[in-house]
Design a protein around this motif. Structure first.
Motif, PDB file in Angstrom:
ATOM      1  N   ILE A 101       2.789  -7.341   4.669  1.00 57.90           N
ATOM      2  CA  ILE A 101       2.306  -6.107   4.042  1.00 57.90           C
ATOM      3  C   ILE A 101       3.360  -5.014   4.184  1.00 57.90           C
ATOM      4  CG2 ILE A 101       0.488  -4.346   4.035  1.00 57.90           C
ATOM      5  CD1 ILE A 101      -1.356  -6.378   5.363  1.00 57.90           C
ATOM      6  N   THR A 102       3.563  -4.269   3.107  1.00 61.98           N
ATOM      7  CA  THR A 102       4.388  -3.062   3.136  1.00 61.98           C
ATOM      8  C   THR A 102       3.481  -1.845   3.059  1.00 61.98           C
ATOM      9  OG1 THR A 102       6.236  -4.170   2.024  1.00 61.98           O
ATOM     10  CG2 THR A 102       6.199  -1.757   1.965  1.00 61.98           C
ATOM     11  N   VAL A 103       3.657  -0.908   3.982  1.00 61.44           N
ATOM     12  CA  VAL A 103       2.927   0.365   3.991  1.00 61.44           C
ATOM     13  C   VAL A 103       3.978   1.460   3.815  1.00 61.44           C
ATOM     14  CG1 VAL A 103       1.407   1.885   5.315  1.00 61.44           C
ATOM     15  CG2 VAL A 103       1.165  -0.601   5.514  1.00 61.44           C
ATOM     16  N   ALA A 104       4.002   2.104   2.635  1.00 61.15           N
ATOM     17  CA  ALA A 104       5.130   2.977   2.298  1.00 61.15           C
ATOM     18  C   ALA A 104       4.692   4.244   1.578  1.00 61.15           C
ATOM     19  CB  ALA A 104       6.118   2.220   1.415  1.00 61.15           C
ATOM     20  N   PHE A 105       5.347   5.362   1.887  1.00 60.05           N
ATOM     21  CA  PHE A 105       5.206   6.646   1.180  1.00 60.05           C
ATOM     22  C   PHE A 105       3.784   7.212   1.254  1.00 60.05           C
ATOM     23  CE2 PHE A 105       8.404   4.399  -1.756  1.00 60.05           C
ATOM     24  CZ  PHE A 105       9.476   4.744  -0.955  1.00 60.05           C
ATOM     25  N   ASN A 106       3.020   6.822   2.253  1.00 62.34           N
ATOM     26  CA  ASN A 106       1.656   7.332   2.398  1.00 62.34           C
ATOM     27  C   ASN A 106       1.630   8.540   3.321  1.00 62.34           C
ATOM     28  OD1 ASN A 106       0.191   4.966   1.030  1.00 62.34           O
ATOM     29  ND2 ASN A 106       1.360   3.929   2.637  1.00 62.34           N
ATOM     30  N   HIS A 107       0.620   9.375   3.149  1.00 55.58           N
ATOM     31  CA  HIS A 107       0.404  10.522   4.030  1.00 55.58           C
ATOM     32  C   HIS A 107      -0.894  10.307   4.787  1.00 55.58           C
ATOM     33  CE1 HIS A 107      -0.412  15.117   4.553  1.00 55.58           C
ATOM     34  NE2 HIS A 107      -0.031  14.538   5.677  1.00 55.58           N
ATOM     35  N   PHE A 108      -0.780  10.198   6.098  1.00 51.41           N
ATOM     36  CA  PHE A 108      -1.940  10.097   6.977  1.00 51.41           C
ATOM     37  C   PHE A 108      -2.244  11.508   7.472  1.00 51.41           C
ATOM     38  CE2 PHE A 108       0.107   5.979   6.956  1.00 51.41           C
ATOM     39  CZ  PHE A 108      -0.957   5.110   6.801  1.00 51.41           C
ATOM     40  N   ILE A 143       0.879  -1.171   0.000  1.00 57.07           N
ATOM     41  CA  ILE A 143       0.000   0.000   0.000  1.00 57.07           C
ATOM     42  C   ILE A 143       0.913   1.216   0.000  1.00 57.07           C
ATOM     43  CG2 ILE A 143      -1.794   1.276   1.242  1.00 57.07           C
ATOM     44  CD1 ILE A 143      -2.561  -1.456   2.539  1.00 57.07           C
ATOM     45  N   SER A 144       0.907   1.977  -1.098  1.00 60.52           N
ATOM     46  CA  SER A 144       1.911   3.026  -1.263  1.00 60.52           C
ATOM     47  C   SER A 144       1.318   4.301  -1.843  1.00 60.52           C
ATOM     48  CB  SER A 144       3.035   2.521  -2.178  1.00 60.52           C
ATOM     49  OG  SER A 144       2.525   2.111  -3.439  1.00 60.52           O
ATOM     50  N   ASN A 145       1.954   5.419  -1.529  1.00 62.09           N
ATOM     51  CA  ASN A 145       1.669   6.719  -2.159  1.00 62.09           C
ATOM     52  C   ASN A 145       0.215   7.172  -2.014  1.00 62.09           C
ATOM     53  OD1 ASN A 145       4.279   7.429  -3.370  1.00 62.09           O
ATOM     54  ND2 ASN A 145       3.952   5.619  -4.644  1.00 62.09           N
ATOM     55  N   CYS A 146      -0.461   6.717  -0.986  1.00 63.18           N
ATOM     56  CA  CYS A 146      -1.866   7.095  -0.787  1.00 63.18           C
ATOM     57  C   CYS A 146      -1.981   8.272   0.172  1.00 63.18           C
ATOM     58  CB  CYS A 146      -2.667   5.913  -0.257  1.00 63.18           C
ATOM     59  SG  CYS A 146      -2.789   4.528  -1.417  1.00 63.18           S
ATOM     60  N   HIS A 147      -3.077   8.994   0.050  1.00 66.01           N
ATOM     61  CA  HIS A 147      -3.383  10.112   0.941  1.00 66.01           C
ATOM     62  C   HIS A 147      -4.690   9.793   1.654  1.00 66.01           C
ATOM     63  CE1 HIS A 147      -4.201  14.679   1.566  1.00 66.01           C
ATOM     64  NE2 HIS A 147      -3.600  14.136   2.617  1.00 66.01           N
ATOM     65  N   PHE A 148      -4.609   9.653   2.973  1.00 65.67           N
ATOM     66  CA  PHE A 148      -5.759   9.280   3.772  1.00 65.67           C
ATOM     67  C   PHE A 148      -6.188  10.464   4.632  1.00 65.67           C
ATOM     68  CE2 PHE A 148      -3.095   5.365   3.438  1.00 65.67           C
ATOM     69  CZ  PHE A 148      -3.946   4.621   2.620  1.00 65.67           C
ATOM     70  N   THR A 149      -7.478  10.782   4.624  1.00 67.65           N
ATOM     71  CA  THR A 149      -7.989  11.892   5.430  1.00 67.65           C
ATOM     72  C   THR A 149      -9.376  11.548   5.977  1.00 67.65           C
ATOM     73  OG1 THR A 149      -8.980  12.972   3.491  1.00 67.65           O
ATOM     74  CG2 THR A 149      -6.745  13.667   4.113  1.00 67.65           C
ATOM     75  N   HIS A 150      -9.747  12.243   7.054  1.00 66.43           N
ATOM     76  CA  HIS A 150     -11.112  12.263   7.589  1.00 66.43           C
ATOM     77  C   HIS A 150     -11.705  10.868   7.743  1.00 66.43           C
ATOM     78  CE1 HIS A 150     -10.970  16.572   7.200  1.00 66.43           C
ATOM     79  NE2 HIS A 150     -10.661  16.455   5.920  1.00 66.43           N
ATOM     80  N   HIS A 151     -11.086  10.116   8.646  1.00 62.71           N
ATOM     81  CA  HIS A 151     -11.597   8.779   8.893  1.00 62.71           C
ATOM     82  C   HIS A 151     -11.181   8.321  10.283  1.00 62.71           C
ATOM     83  CE1 HIS A 151     -13.526   5.172   7.323  1.00 62.71           C
ATOM     84  NE2 HIS A 151     -12.645   4.481   8.030  1.00 62.71           N
TER      85      HIS A 151
END
Length: 444
Positions: free
Chosen positions: A309-316, A281-289
């Protein structure tokens, strides 16, 4: 060979002990699976999924971590910048991490879309999606017939038996009437169009393998009512109500989720359960949750021991509360992510998951009771102190702190591992997270 007790040996023993349980649990968990009539078709899919999980499970996760960090070092070599530069980017290529550098600098990306399939890193790095198949263009945003979906719709595309690279003819908003059930070997590629999956149900990747989902906006997802839904060209069946996840990964392997913008789903943004593995899961933008990502749905389901699982380069980002992710049983590499907001905690878990946190930036909230990055559920310290949770190179800001655990006998060998880039690099590495505006004949 020098004898040593390693994480790899521990995980391999767990794998051998528990993989035999996977098929039995999958075939009886009909309520959890939303399959009201668990017929022979779904039984066969469950058995195939178990076999795929065994094949996709990596016996030496150290090598995957090392491979990932090597690529990050290569991209950032000679760059000591630690500033989050908010002005217009003037670099030679609008790509700042190794996954993006693989394809975004190519101005002919639209004519060579399938190059994207060569770019995944981490545990999902062997995912090829629909590479080698035909291009399928979605021309119709409707979703009116769940049993006989109309050609040109996204639902018609994802149930086809052959590998497909699915793209979109124009900007569109797709309101899914019920969960969208995928078959294997598909890529959903929204580059070049502004595509929103919103106001209805979400994606279901159940007992499938080799799926890429890229470039979508997924938000305001609702729980579904269920009913008769076609899940392949040759089969449809009755489904119970769906939970309202943005993306539900259930008994699936070789999955790559990249450059999604996600918010405000009825349940999780991304859930990974029931023996799923080989996922990035990469390069995602997560908001309002609230409950962002759940990896492993039950403390009693040991089949999730194979989960990697790899969680990389995401913005929470704004409005995040908890579960970034929350993990049971498996092995998760959380690397080079930007945690700028949370209200309760960032990373949590139960049932002795292994969590390796490397080179992330954690900015704690003002609340003094929520400064801790980590949370262990349903276990006293005498139990969780043996779980392997490591923080290496993380940047802790505004009082954030990561409570590590695990003794030296459990620690994975660092002899051949590349040191992760520190969290100060994260603003650059995650700068273009979320769905991006790609224009044909120009670098993206």
């Amino acid at each position: 060979m020098e004898p040593r007790t390693t994480l790899v040996a521990t995980m391999e023993a767990v794998k051998l002990r528990n993989l035999f349980l996977v098929f039995v649990v999958l075939t009886v968990s009909t309520v959890t699976a939303h399959i009201a009539d668990f017929d022979e078709v779904w039984q066969n899919r469950a058995e195939e999924a178990m076999t795929a999980a065994c094949q996709a499970y990596h016996p030496d996760p150290e090598k995957v971590i090392n491979h990932f960090n090597k690529h990050v070092h290569k991209v950032t070599q000679g760059d000591n910048s630690t500033r989050r530069e908010l002005h217009k980017y003037h670099g030679p290529c609008l790509a700042t991490n190794p996954i993006d550098r693989c394809w975004r600098c190519q101005k002919n990306w639209a004519k060579n879309r399938m190059r994207l399939a060569d770019c995944a890193l981490g545990f999902g790095r062997h995912t090829t999606g629909g590479k080698g198949g035909k291009i399928y263009m979605v021309t119709d945003p409707s979703d009116n017939d769940l049993v006989n979906p109309k050609p040109g719709t996204l639902r018609h595309a994802v149930i086809q038996p052959e590998p497909l690279w699915i793209i979109f003819a124009r900007n569109m908003v797709i309101r899914l009437s019920e969960e969208l059930i995928f078959t294997s070997n598909k890529t959903v590629d929204a580059r070049g169009a502004n595509v929103h999956i919103a106001g209805g149900s979400g994606f279901t990747l159940q007992f499938v393998r080799n799926i890429i989902i890229h470039g979508l906006h997924i938000h305001d997802i609702k729980s579904g009512n269920g009913g008769l839904i076609r899940d392949s060209v040759n089969h449809y069946g009755f489904r119970s109500s769906s939970d309202g996840d943005g993306v539900s990964i259930f008994g699936a392997t070789n999955i790559w989720i990249d450059h999604l913008s996600m918010s405000n789903c009825a349940d999780g943004l991304i859930d990974v359960v029931e023996g799923s593995t080989a996922i990035t899961i990469s390069n995602c933008h997560f908001t309002h949750h609230n409950e962002v990502m759940l990896f492993g749905a039950s403390d009693s389901y040991s089949g999730d021991s194979v989960m990697q699982i790899t969680v990389a380069f995401n913005h929470f980002g704004q409005g995040m509360v908890q579960r970034m992710p929350r993990v049971r049983w498996g092995f998760v590499h959380v690397v080079n992510n930007d945690y700028t907001h949370w209200l309760m905690y960032a990373i949590g878990g139960s049932q002795h998951p292994t969590i390796i946190s490397q080179g992330n930036r954690f900015i704690a909230p003002p609340n003094l009771a929520a400064k801790e990055v980590t949370k262990r559920d349903y276990a006293p310290e005498s139990v969780w102190q043996s779980w392997l949770w490591r923080s290496e190179g993380d940047l802790m800001m505004d009082g954030a702190f990561f409570t590590q655990s695990g003794n030296s006998g459990q620690s994975y060998s660092k002899r051949d591992l590349i040191t992760p880039k520190p969290g100060s690099y994260v603003p650059r590495l995650t700068r273009f997270s979320g769905s991006i505006n790609c224009v044909p004949n120009s670098p993206c």
